[in-house]
Design an enzyme around this catalytic site. Structure first.
Site, PDB file in Angstrom:
ATOM      1  CE  LYS A   1      23.682  40.858  35.973  1.00 20.62           C
ATOM      2  NZ  LYS A   1      23.672  41.157  34.833  1.00 20.62           N
TER       3      LYS A   1
ATOM      4  CE1 TYR B   1      35.431  36.007  46.285  1.00 22.34           C
ATOM      5  CE2 TYR B   1      36.699  34.752  46.902  1.00 22.34           C
ATOM      6  CZ  TYR B   1      36.081  35.018  45.380  1.00 22.34           C
ATOM      7  OH  TYR B   1      36.425  34.509  44.467  1.00 22.34           O
TER       8      TYR B   1
ATOM      9  CG  ASP C   1      25.545  40.983  31.747  1.00 25.23           C
ATOM     10  OD1 ASP C   1      26.533  41.834  31.941  1.00 25.23           O
ATOM     11  OD2 ASP C   1      24.315  40.752  31.560  1.00 25.23           O
TER      12      ASP C   1
ATOM     13  CG  ASP D   1      39.040  34.758  41.990  1.00 27.56           C
ATOM     14  OD1 ASP D   1      39.185  34.248  41.326  1.00 27.56           O
ATOM     15  OD2 ASP D   1      37.983  33.339  42.043  1.00 27.56           O
TER      16      ASP D   1
ATOM     17  CG  ASP E   1      40.996  32.038  37.208  1.00 25.04           C
ATOM     18  OD1 ASP E   1      42.420  32.642  37.890  1.00 25.04           O
ATOM     19  OD2 ASP E   1      40.894  31.174  36.815  1.00 25.04           O
TER      20      ASP E   1
END
Ligand code: ATP
Length: 357
Positions: free
Chosen positions: A185, A131, A218, A242, A246
């Site tokens: 990751k 961010y 992933d 984030d 969703d």
């Protein structure tokens, strides 16, 4: 217990109004002693006062026991110098709300979209990561050395990683399955996610009673669709959290059902997982559940810290009432395939609470 309410932009005023209605019912029935103070923020405040989030609002939020924050349309705000302040980002930074707790669970009788039902909580680091607009002491973590090159930096610290890991393990210890999955990751982000993983693993070593594993982000998306039932608490960095939340909340039935809190050691802000949904603003179409459930999570957070079993009971009552209503197609909002508007749904929710308390 004093709560500051900031309705926000888009559908914010509609769902904040619904949330206050529900809290009024709980207050009246259970004598919770909640008091409220409402402040306009966002585009409406900008037009009135020249700032979307004046300093005085931050001070009121800091002084309160808790905050209920509606969604903000910050991508429509002008530059900071012209009063465009993203109140959501500001509160996270200024109140050090490092843990964004996002439960996603399917509810009996309501169709879910993954292959399995799910009951998981995403614990998202909330103060660093990718961010770039809010992670630096001065300036932002994005810059353009030449007009055709843009660079964004991702910040991961040992302290930030360790404290979000501690929040995740503390939460897992309260849940029946007692499991934490660390999502990263590390095969690409070989330094920053190695640090995140190392800190998570050292917190895991202090909790032998909690099962721990890890997933690449992933493969995590595929796993959420294929077999979300295997996950309990998921801890991850800011942007991965984030995006995954969703996906997980939509898989659970609807983004409109996904409550969340932003919590630190001393402050807590209830905030729906979804955005300001300008496409349905002012049409009485918004599902208010996400903010209502976020407010219930705030009550639970306050109840746990202030030793107030009644606040925790009130939070469970709201969750149970939502369960009961969404089970029945006749008491669902439009995003869930029903016919009820925001106001009508709020009234049946309040009536269900009044019957049940
Ligand atoms: P942001 O960038 O702030 O997340 P967005 O417009 O990209 O905003 P949302 O505001 O979350 O994303 O909206 C995504 C979609 O979900 C929109 O079609 C919106 O109408 C719908 N939606 C979001 N929240 C609700 C809700 N509470 N009830 C019904 N539909 C919703």
């Amino acid at each position: 217990m004093h709560i500051v309410v900031l309705p926000g932009d888009g559908i914010g005023p509609e769902i904040a109004g619904a949330t206050l209605r529900v809290l009024d019912v709980l207050n009246a029935r259970m004598g919770l002693g909640l008091t409220f103070e409402e402040h306009e923020i966002g585009l409406a405040r900008l037009a009135r006062d020249g700032s979307t989030f004046p300093e005085s609002v931050l001070e009121r939020a800091r002084a309160a026991d808790g905050v209920i924050l509606g969604p903000v349309s910050h991508s429509d705000y002008p530059a900071r110098e012209r009063g465009g302040i993203n109140g959501s980002a500001l509160l996270r930074r200024e109140l050090d709300l490092y843990a964004n707790i996002r439960p996603c669970r399917s509810r009996e009788g309501l169709p879910h979209y993954g292959r399995t039902p799910l009951d998981l909580v995403i614990v998202r680091e909330n103060t660093e990561g990718f961010y770039a607009d809010r992670t630096m002491h001065q300036g932002t973590g994005e810059f353009m050395p030449t007009p055709d090159v843009a660079i964004a930096m991702r910040k991961v610290t040992a302290r930030g990683s360790a404290r979000i890991a501690r929040a995740a393990f503390a939460l897992a210890a309260t849940r029946p399955r007692r499991k934490v999955t660390v999502v990263h990751k590390v095969n690409v982000l070989k330094i920053s996610d190695a640090l995140f993983l190392k800190e998570c693993r050292s917190v895991a070593a202090e909790h032998p009673e909690i099962a721990t594993d890890d997933q690449l982000v992933d493969s995590m998306t595929a796993m959420l669709v294929r077999d979300a039932a295997r996950f309990d608490v998921v801890v991850t960095t800011n942007m991965f959290g984030d995006i995954l939340s969703d996906l997980a909340s939509e898989l659970s039935g609807s983004l409109g059902l996904a409550g969340a809190i932003n919590a630190g050691d001393d402050h807590c802000v209830a905030q729906a997982q979804h955005g300001s949904a300008p496409d349905i603003q002012g049409q009485d179409k918004a599902n208010p559940c996400s903010l209502v459930l976020s407010a219930a999570m705030l009550l639970d957070w306050l109840g746990a810290r202030r030793d107030r079993a009644d606040l925790r009971r009130a939070a469970r009552a709201v969750d149970g009432a939502v369960d009961a209503l969404v089970r029945d197609p006749a008491t669902r909002t439009r995003d869930l395939g029903g016919a009820l508007g925001t106001r009508a749904f709020t009234e049946v929710l309040c009536a269900a609470l009044e019957r049940g308390l």
